[in-house]
Design an enzyme around this catalytic site. Sequence first.
Site, short mmCIF file in Angstrom:
data_model
loop_
_atom_site.label_atom_id
_atom_site.label_comp_id
_atom_site.label_asym_id
_atom_site.label_seq_id
_atom_site.Cartn_x
_atom_site.Cartn_y
_atom_site.Cartn_z
N ASN A 173 0.87 -1.18 0.00
CA ASN A 173 0.00 0.00 0.00
C ASN A 173 0.90 1.22 0.00
O ASN A 173 1.49 1.57 1.02
CB ASN A 173 -0.89 -0.04 1.26
CG ASN A 173 -1.69 1.23 1.43
OD1 ASN A 173 -1.75 2.07 0.54
ND2 ASN A 173 -2.32 1.38 2.60
N TRP A 174 1.02 1.85 -1.16
CA TRP A 174 1.94 3.00 -1.28
C TRP A 174 1.38 4.25 -0.61
O TRP A 174 2.08 5.24 -0.48
CB TRP A 174 2.24 3.30 -2.76
CG TRP A 174 3.04 2.24 -3.47
CD1 TRP A 174 3.45 1.03 -2.97
CD2 TRP A 174 3.52 2.30 -4.82
NE1 TRP A 174 4.16 0.34 -3.92
CE2 TRP A 174 4.21 1.10 -5.07
CE3 TRP A 174 3.43 3.25 -5.85
CZ2 TRP A 174 4.82 0.82 -6.30
CZ3 TRP A 174 4.02 2.98 -7.08
CH2 TRP A 174 4.72 1.78 -7.29
N LYS A 175 0.13 4.22 -0.24
CA LYS A 175 -0.54 5.41 0.33
C LYS A 175 -0.34 6.60 -0.62
O LYS A 175 -0.29 6.41 -1.82
CB LYS A 175 -0.04 5.68 1.75
CG LYS A 175 -0.15 4.41 2.61
CD LYS A 175 0.00 4.66 4.08
CE LYS A 175 -0.21 3.33 4.81
NZ LYS A 175 -0.14 3.47 6.26
N HIS A 200 -9.61 1.34 4.78
CA HIS A 200 -8.34 1.49 5.52
C HIS A 200 -8.57 2.45 6.70
O HIS A 200 -9.35 3.39 6.60
CB HIS A 200 -7.27 2.05 4.57
CG HIS A 200 -5.90 2.03 5.18
ND1 HIS A 200 -5.48 3.01 6.06
CD2 HIS A 200 -4.89 1.14 5.09
CE1 HIS A 200 -4.25 2.72 6.46
NE2 HIS A 200 -3.87 1.59 5.89
N GLU A 233 -6.92 4.83 7.82
CA GLU A 233 -6.69 6.25 7.53
C GLU A 233 -7.92 6.86 6.85
O GLU A 233 -8.25 8.02 7.07
CB GLU A 233 -5.43 6.40 6.66
CG GLU A 233 -4.18 6.21 7.51
CD GLU A 233 -2.97 5.67 6.76
OE1 GLU A 233 -2.94 5.70 5.53
OE2 GLU A 233 -2.04 5.19 7.46
N GLU A 292 -5.66 -4.82 10.67
CA GLU A 292 -4.62 -3.80 10.86
C GLU A 292 -4.90 -3.02 12.14
O GLU A 292 -5.65 -2.03 12.11
CB GLU A 292 -4.63 -2.83 9.68
CG GLU A 292 -4.29 -3.47 8.35
CD GLU A 292 -3.69 -2.44 7.40
OE1 GLU A 292 -2.59 -2.69 6.93
OE2 GLU A 292 -4.31 -1.39 7.17
N GLY A 349 2.32 2.31 10.78
CA GLY A 349 3.29 3.39 10.60
C GLY A 349 4.01 3.78 11.88
O GLY A 349 4.68 4.80 11.94
N SER A 382 3.17 -2.11 10.35
CA SER A 382 4.62 -2.19 10.54
C SER A 382 5.22 -3.55 10.21
O SER A 382 6.15 -4.02 10.87
CB SER A 382 5.00 -1.77 11.97
OG SER A 382 4.59 -0.44 12.21
N GLY A 404 2.65 -1.15 4.32
CA GLY A 404 2.71 0.27 3.97
C GLY A 404 4.14 0.71 3.72
O GLY A 404 4.71 0.49 2.64
N GLY A 405 4.75 1.30 4.73
CA GLY A 405 6.09 1.88 4.60
C GLY A 405 7.09 0.97 3.90
O GLY A 405 7.82 1.42 3.00
P1 PGA Z 1 2.65 0.30 7.68
O1 PGA Z 1 1.19 0.53 7.06
O2 PGA Z 1 3.17 -1.00 7.12
O3 PGA Z 1 3.45 1.49 7.24
O4 PGA Z 1 2.47 0.23 9.16
C1 PGA Z 1 0.33 -0.54 6.84
C2 PGA Z 1 -0.96 -0.03 6.25
O5 PGA Z 1 -1.39 1.07 6.62
O6 PGA Z 1 -1.59 -0.71 5.43
#
Ligand code: PGA
Length: 248
Positions: A9-11, A94, A96, A164, A170, A209, A230-231
């Site tokens: 997930n590149w956000k 998600h 966010e 999640e 993050g 994470s 994500g990251g």
């Molecule tokens: P993260 O994000 O791996 O940076 O914690 C995961 C996500 O939000 O899908």
Amino acid sequence: MRSKLVAGNWKSNGSLVSNKSLLSALKECSIGPDVNVLVSPPFAYLSSVVEDLKGSRIEVGAQNCSAYNSGAFTGEVTAEMLKEVGVEWVIIGHSERRALFGERNEDVAAKVSKVLAAGLRPIVCVGETLDERENGRAETVCIEQLDGAMAEVKVDERWVIAYEPVWAIGTGKTASAEDAQAMHKVLRAHIRTVCGDVAEKVVILYGGSVKASNAEELFEQEDIDGALVGGASLKAEEFAAIVSAAGN
Ligand code: PGA
């Protein structure tokens, strides 16, 4: 046996130049026969990423879609449009989007139904906040979100669920493999109760994470079928190591 899925997930990250170099590195990474891999760039880059990944085993997902069909909905992108440009997956709900853009369970359910109707596969995110976990409400919250997501269409094998925990996203804090497994087991049992034996086929990802150093332990758990990353999905080497931890 469920195959593993590693979803990046590149956000809201990337640029034409950085995408090219990330993808050219990812295309080199070896993917086990029972492992599926996808990346989810921002809307603006979907077509070019689909083009870049032609001939590779890496599929493409979007990070959201409209709860409506096409029409006078300024700024919205429909599931049908995503399908047309070669997207195969859509991340829905998600945390966010829930926390920052006011997305409710009803919106999640409506989006899931559009995604399925367009012939795409939803990755539906659920997860509790730290406060909810500390108050012993983690399971209740995740099950409420899961029930909310299937208000229009029940879970079947096209669905992927991503657990999640919000406090792990993050932050560098990962749920322990045991805690993650425990929640995955609860979610699968709930799907079994509501939807029957299909529960055994539904892929349930862990997200929060995930990195090269913790992926293997997570993937060893019985009910953890992969990761939403994500990251670490923005770093080719890390992402490739997570993909290889999913199986060779
Ligand atoms: P993260 O994000 O791996 O940076 O914690 C995961 C996500 O939000 O899908």
